[in-house]
Design a protein around this motif. Structure first.
Motif, PDB file in Angstrom:
ATOM      1  N   ILE A 249       0.853  -1.184   0.000  1.00 55.94           N
ATOM      2  CA  ILE A 249       0.000   0.000   0.000  1.00 55.94           C
ATOM      3  C   ILE A 249       0.893   1.240   0.000  1.00 55.94           C
ATOM      4  O   ILE A 249       2.097   1.149   0.261  1.00 55.94           O
ATOM      5  CB  ILE A 249      -0.941   0.040   1.228  1.00 55.94           C
ATOM      6  CG1 ILE A 249      -0.148  -0.005   2.535  1.00 55.94           C
ATOM      7  CG2 ILE A 249      -1.965  -1.078   1.166  1.00 55.94           C
ATOM      8  CD1 ILE A 249      -0.988   0.196   3.780  1.00 55.94           C
ATOM      9  N   SER A 250       0.308   2.393  -0.277  1.00 55.89           N
ATOM     10  CA  SER A 250       1.059   3.641  -0.255  1.00 55.89           C
ATOM     11  C   SER A 250       0.986   4.267   1.134  1.00 55.89           C
ATOM     12  O   SER A 250       0.153   3.894   1.962  1.00 55.89           O
ATOM     13  CB  SER A 250       0.493   4.610  -1.294  1.00 55.89           C
ATOM     14  OG  SER A 250      -0.818   4.987  -0.938  1.00 55.89           O
ATOM     15  N   LYS A 251       1.855   5.247   1.367  1.00 54.42           N
ATOM     16  CA  LYS A 251       1.844   5.928   2.659  1.00 54.42           C
ATOM     17  C   LYS A 251       0.524   6.658   2.909  1.00 54.42           C
ATOM     18  O   LYS A 251      -0.004   6.571   4.014  1.00 54.42           O
ATOM     19  CB  LYS A 251       3.028   6.888   2.776  1.00 54.42           C
ATOM     20  CG  LYS A 251       4.326   6.165   3.082  1.00 54.42           C
ATOM     21  CD  LYS A 251       5.377   7.060   3.708  1.00 54.42           C
ATOM     22  CE  LYS A 251       5.981   8.032   2.739  1.00 54.42           C
ATOM     23  NZ  LYS A 251       7.143   8.739   3.296  1.00 54.42           N
ATOM     24  N   PRO A 252      -0.038   7.362   1.911  1.00 49.78           N
ATOM     25  CA  PRO A 252      -1.340   7.996   2.158  1.00 49.78           C
ATOM     26  C   PRO A 252      -2.433   6.996   2.542  1.00 49.78           C
ATOM     27  O   PRO A 252      -3.278   7.288   3.388  1.00 49.78           O
ATOM     28  CB  PRO A 252      -1.664   8.687   0.840  1.00 49.78           C
ATOM     29  CG  PRO A 252      -0.347   8.957   0.224  1.00 49.78           C
ATOM     30  CD  PRO A 252       0.516   7.784   0.615  1.00 49.78           C
ATOM     31  N   THR A 253      -2.394   5.802   1.960  1.00 48.69           N
ATOM     32  CA  THR A 253      -3.378   4.771   2.305  1.00 48.69           C
ATOM     33  C   THR A 253      -3.181   4.325   3.746  1.00 48.69           C
ATOM     34  O   THR A 253      -4.154   4.184   4.491  1.00 48.69           O
ATOM     35  CB  THR A 253      -3.249   3.568   1.352  1.00 48.69           C
ATOM     36  OG1 THR A 253      -3.461   4.018   0.010  1.00 48.69           O
ATOM     37  CG2 THR A 253      -4.263   2.494   1.689  1.00 48.69           C
ATOM     38  N   LEU A 254      -1.940   4.145   4.153  1.00 47.26           N
ATOM     39  CA  LEU A 254      -1.659   3.752   5.529  1.00 47.26           C
ATOM     40  C   LEU A 254      -2.190   4.805   6.498  1.00 47.26           C
ATOM     41  O   LEU A 254      -2.874   4.478   7.466  1.00 47.26           O
ATOM     42  CB  LEU A 254      -0.154   3.569   5.731  1.00 47.26           C
ATOM     43  CG  LEU A 254       0.247   3.104   7.127  1.00 47.26           C
ATOM     44  CD1 LEU A 254       1.346   2.063   7.023  1.00 47.26           C
ATOM     45  CD2 LEU A 254       0.704   4.233   7.988  1.00 47.26           C
ATOM     46  N   TYR A 255      -1.893   6.069   6.221  1.00 47.11           N
ATOM     47  CA  TYR A 255      -2.346   7.132   7.114  1.00 47.11           C
ATOM     48  C   TYR A 255      -3.876   7.257   7.106  1.00 47.11           C
ATOM     49  O   TYR A 255      -4.472   7.601   8.120  1.00 47.11           O
ATOM     50  CB  TYR A 255      -1.688   8.455   6.758  1.00 47.11           C
ATOM     51  CG  TYR A 255      -0.219   8.474   7.082  1.00 47.11           C
ATOM     52  CD1 TYR A 255       0.221   8.205   8.370  1.00 47.11           C
ATOM     53  CD2 TYR A 255       0.741   8.724   6.114  1.00 47.11           C
ATOM     54  CE1 TYR A 255       1.567   8.208   8.682  1.00 47.11           C
ATOM     55  CE2 TYR A 255       2.078   8.741   6.413  1.00 47.11           C
ATOM     56  CZ  TYR A 255       2.494   8.481   7.710  1.00 47.11           C
ATOM     57  OH  TYR A 255       3.821   8.473   8.017  1.00 47.11           O
ATOM     58  N   LYS A 256      -4.497   6.944   5.970  1.00 49.58           N
ATOM     59  CA  LYS A 256      -5.963   6.957   5.909  1.00 49.58           C
ATOM     60  C   LYS A 256      -6.547   5.890   6.840  1.00 49.58           C
ATOM     61  O   LYS A 256      -7.512   6.138   7.573  1.00 49.58           O
ATOM     62  CB  LYS A 256      -6.433   6.712   4.469  1.00 49.58           C
ATOM     63  CG  LYS A 256      -7.929   6.740   4.292  1.00 49.58           C
ATOM     64  CD  LYS A 256      -8.306   6.579   2.834  1.00 49.58           C
ATOM     65  CE  LYS A 256      -8.005   5.172   2.356  1.00 49.58           C
ATOM     66  NZ  LYS A 256      -8.505   4.886   1.024  1.00 49.58           N
ATOM     67  N   TYR A 257      -5.932   4.703   6.848  1.00 53.77           N
ATOM     68  CA  TYR A 257      -6.400   3.634   7.735  1.00 53.77           C
ATOM     69  C   TYR A 257      -6.163   3.996   9.202  1.00 53.77           C
ATOM     70  O   TYR A 257      -6.989   3.707  10.048  1.00 53.77           O
ATOM     71  CB  TYR A 257      -5.691   2.318   7.412  1.00 53.77           C
ATOM     72  CG  TYR A 257      -6.066   1.712   6.082  1.00 53.77           C
ATOM     73  CD1 TYR A 257      -7.334   1.901   5.532  1.00 53.77           C
ATOM     74  CD2 TYR A 257      -5.166   0.940   5.374  1.00 53.77           C
ATOM     75  CE1 TYR A 257      -7.676   1.338   4.320  1.00 53.77           C
ATOM     76  CE2 TYR A 257      -5.504   0.367   4.154  1.00 53.77           C
ATOM     77  CZ  TYR A 257      -6.762   0.579   3.640  1.00 53.77           C
ATOM     78  OH  TYR A 257      -7.100   0.020   2.440  1.00 53.77           O
ATOM     79  N   VAL A 258      -5.023   4.636   9.495  1.00 53.11           N
ATOM     80  CA  VAL A 258      -4.741   5.052  10.870  1.00 53.11           C
ATOM     81  C   VAL A 258      -5.761   6.092  11.333  1.00 53.11           C
ATOM     82  O   VAL A 258      -6.280   6.007  12.449  1.00 53.11           O
ATOM     83  CB  VAL A 258      -3.296   5.595  10.983  1.00 53.11           C
ATOM     84  CG1 VAL A 258      -3.070   6.257  12.334  1.00 53.11           C
ATOM     85  CG2 VAL A 258      -2.286   4.482  10.748  1.00 53.11           C
ATOM     86  N   ASP A 259      -6.065   7.074  10.485  1.00 53.83           N
ATOM     87  CA  ASP A 259      -7.046   8.105  10.837  1.00 53.83           C
ATOM     88  C   ASP A 259      -8.430   7.506  11.026  1.00 53.83           C
ATOM     89  O   ASP A 259      -9.191   7.948  11.886  1.00 53.83           O
ATOM     90  CB  ASP A 259      -7.096   9.193   9.769  1.00 53.83           C
ATOM     91  CG  ASP A 259      -5.872  10.090   9.806  1.00 53.83           C
ATOM     92  OD1 ASP A 259      -5.181  10.115  10.845  1.00 53.83           O
ATOM     93  OD2 ASP A 259      -5.613  10.768   8.790  1.00 53.83           O
ATOM     94  N   ALA A 260      -8.767   6.510  10.212  1.00 58.22           N
ATOM     95  CA  ALA A 260     -10.096   5.898  10.301  1.00 58.22           C
ATOM     96  C   ALA A 260     -10.275   5.133  11.606  1.00 58.22           C
ATOM     97  O   ALA A 260     -11.398   5.017  12.111  1.00 58.22           O
ATOM     98  CB  ALA A 260     -10.326   4.965   9.122  1.00 58.22           C
ATOM     99  N   GLU A 261      -9.197   4.609  12.183  1.00 57.01           N
ATOM    100  CA  GLU A 261      -9.274   3.844  13.422  1.00 57.01           C
ATOM    101  C   GLU A 261      -9.485   4.736  14.649  1.00 57.01           C
ATOM    102  O   GLU A 261      -9.893   4.276  15.691  1.00 57.01           O
ATOM    103  CB  GLU A 261      -8.020   2.999  13.630  1.00 57.01           C
ATOM    104  CG  GLU A 261      -7.940   1.798  12.724  1.00 57.01           C
ATOM    105  CD  GLU A 261      -8.941   0.721  13.073  1.00 57.01           C
ATOM    106  OE1 GLU A 261      -9.163   0.468  14.263  1.00 57.01           O
ATOM    107  OE2 GLU A 261      -9.497   0.143  12.134  1.00 57.01           O
ATOM    108  N   GLN A 262      -9.175   6.017  14.503  1.00 59.21           N
ATOM    109  CA  GLN A 262      -9.289   6.921  15.654  1.00 59.21           C
ATOM    110  C   GLN A 262     -10.654   7.498  15.808  1.00 59.21           C
ATOM    111  O   GLN A 262     -11.539   7.468  15.170  1.00 59.21           O
ATOM    112  CB  GLN A 262      -8.290   8.057  15.532  1.00 59.21           C
ATOM    113  CG  GLN A 262      -6.871   7.548  15.649  1.00 59.21           C
ATOM    114  CD  GLN A 262      -5.859   8.672  15.479  1.00 59.21           C
ATOM    115  OE1 GLN A 262      -6.213   9.796  15.223  1.00 59.21           O
ATOM    116  NE2 GLN A 262      -4.610   8.336  15.613  1.00 59.21           N
TER     117      GLN A 262
END
Length: 65
Positions: free
Chosen positions: A52-65
């Motif tokens: 995955i790309s870094k923006p996708t990773l950060y999107k998943y992290v933001d969604a978990e919060q």
């Protein structure tokens, strides 16, 4: 426009969902977020592991919060 919307509604009624499929399953997303919060593995390495790309990773992290 009416026919397009009617076609999309009919497809949803048949159980079809439009759009691009998600790249990771819900379990994989939880694993990505867990690895990110542990801070043992660099972000770039996590992205390579799950393809995955870094923006996708950060999107998943933001969604978990």
């Amino acid at each position: 426009r009416e026919r397009t919307l009617a076609g999309l509604a009919a497809a949803r009624a048949r159980g079809k969902q439009g759009g691009r499929p998600k790249s990771l399953s819900p379990e994989q997303r939880k694993s990505v977020v867990k690895l990110y919060h542990q801070q043992d593995i660099p972000v770039q390495q996590i992205c390579l592991m799950f393809n995955i790309s870094k923006p996708t990773l950060y999107k998943y992290v933001d969604a978990e919060q």
